[in-house]
Design a protein around this motif. Structure first.
Motif, PDB file in Angstrom:
ATOM      1  N   TRP A  12      17.218  83.635  69.158  1.00 13.74           N
ATOM      2  CA  TRP A  12      17.735  84.116  70.445  1.00 13.74           C
ATOM      3  C   TRP A  12      18.763  83.184  71.069  1.00 13.74           C
ATOM      4  O   TRP A  12      19.568  83.610  71.882  1.00 13.74           O
ATOM      5  CB  TRP A  12      16.587  84.323  71.424  1.00 13.74           C
ATOM      6  CG  TRP A  12      15.601  85.302  70.917  1.00 13.74           C
ATOM      7  CD1 TRP A  12      14.338  85.044  70.469  1.00 13.74           C
ATOM      8  CD2 TRP A  12      15.787  86.710  70.760  1.00 13.74           C
ATOM      9  NE1 TRP A  12      13.737  86.197  70.050  1.00 13.74           N
ATOM     10  CE2 TRP A  12      14.603  87.236  70.209  1.00 13.74           C
ATOM     11  CE3 TRP A  12      16.840  87.580  71.018  1.00 13.74           C
ATOM     12  CZ2 TRP A  12      14.446  88.585  69.927  1.00 13.74           C
ATOM     13  CZ3 TRP A  12      16.689  88.923  70.735  1.00 13.74           C
ATOM     14  CH2 TRP A  12      15.504  89.414  70.194  1.00 13.74           C
ATOM     15  N   SER A  16      21.412  84.963  65.060  1.00  7.51           N
ATOM     16  CA  SER A  16      21.927  86.337  65.101  1.00  7.51           C
ATOM     17  C   SER A  16      21.646  87.023  66.428  1.00  7.51           C
ATOM     18  O   SER A  16      22.451  87.813  66.898  1.00  7.51           O
ATOM     19  CB  SER A  16      21.308  87.154  63.975  1.00  7.51           C
ATOM     20  OG  SER A  16      21.584  86.562  62.735  1.00  7.51           O
ATOM     21  N   GLY A  17      20.499  86.735  67.019  1.00  6.71           N
ATOM     22  CA  GLY A  17      20.160  87.354  68.299  1.00  6.71           C
ATOM     23  C   GLY A  17      21.165  87.025  69.377  1.00  6.71           C
ATOM     24  O   GLY A  17      21.526  87.862  70.198  1.00  6.71           O
ATOM     25  N   ARG A  21      24.103  89.642  71.366  1.00  5.10           N
ATOM     26  CA  ARG A  21      23.824  89.887  72.783  1.00  5.10           C
ATOM     27  C   ARG A  21      24.717  91.005  73.297  1.00  5.10           C
ATOM     28  O   ARG A  21      25.879  91.119  72.927  1.00  5.10           O
ATOM     29  CB  ARG A  21      24.086  88.636  73.609  1.00  5.10           C
ATOM     30  CG  ARG A  21      22.950  87.673  73.550  1.00  5.10           C
ATOM     31  CD  ARG A  21      23.142  86.545  74.528  1.00  5.10           C
ATOM     32  NE  ARG A  21      22.122  85.536  74.310  1.00  5.10           N
ATOM     33  CZ  ARG A  21      22.209  84.304  74.724  1.00  5.10           C
ATOM     34  NH1 ARG A  21      23.267  83.895  75.389  1.00  5.10           N
ATOM     35  NH2 ARG A  21      21.232  83.459  74.482  1.00  5.10           N
ATOM     36  N   GLN A  27      20.129  94.067  67.925  1.00  6.27           N
ATOM     37  CA  GLN A  27      19.148  92.984  67.884  1.00  6.27           C
ATOM     38  C   GLN A  27      17.834  93.469  67.280  1.00  6.27           C
ATOM     39  O   GLN A  27      17.216  92.762  66.480  1.00  6.27           O
ATOM     40  CB  GLN A  27      18.897  92.430  69.287  1.00  6.27           C
ATOM     41  CG  GLN A  27      20.025  91.576  69.817  1.00  6.27           C
ATOM     42  CD  GLN A  27      19.737  91.072  71.209  1.00  6.27           C
ATOM     43  OE1 GLN A  27      19.157  91.760  72.041  1.00  6.27           O
ATOM     44  NE2 GLN A  27      20.169  89.851  71.473  1.00  6.27           N
TER      45      GLN A  27
END
Length: 64
Positions: A12, A16-17, A21, A27
């Motif tokens: 996050w 990748s999270g 965004r 996600q």
């Protein structure tokens, strides 16, 4: 428990999270791809999009 199916908290904040965004559906798909039951350590596996769509609760069009 398999080590490759774990999601680090940095998903996050640095992974990748963070890059995804603003796109919560992307996600969710990314998290599913990391942790789905058919995933493998090398990252190559068969994944039927309708199966993924059902698992994440989105229509097939959104999952694709």
């Amino acid at each position: 428990m398999r080590d490759y199916g774990r999601v680090a908290p940095t998903f996050w904040t640095r992974g990748s999270g963070k890059k995804l965004r603003g796109n919560p559906k992307a996600q969710i798909v990314a998290l599913y791809l990391f942790t789905c039951p058919t995933s493998s350590m090398i990252g190559i596996y068969h994944l039927a999009i309708p199966t993924m769509a059902h698992a994440i609760g989105h229509p097939v069009e959104a999952a694709a």
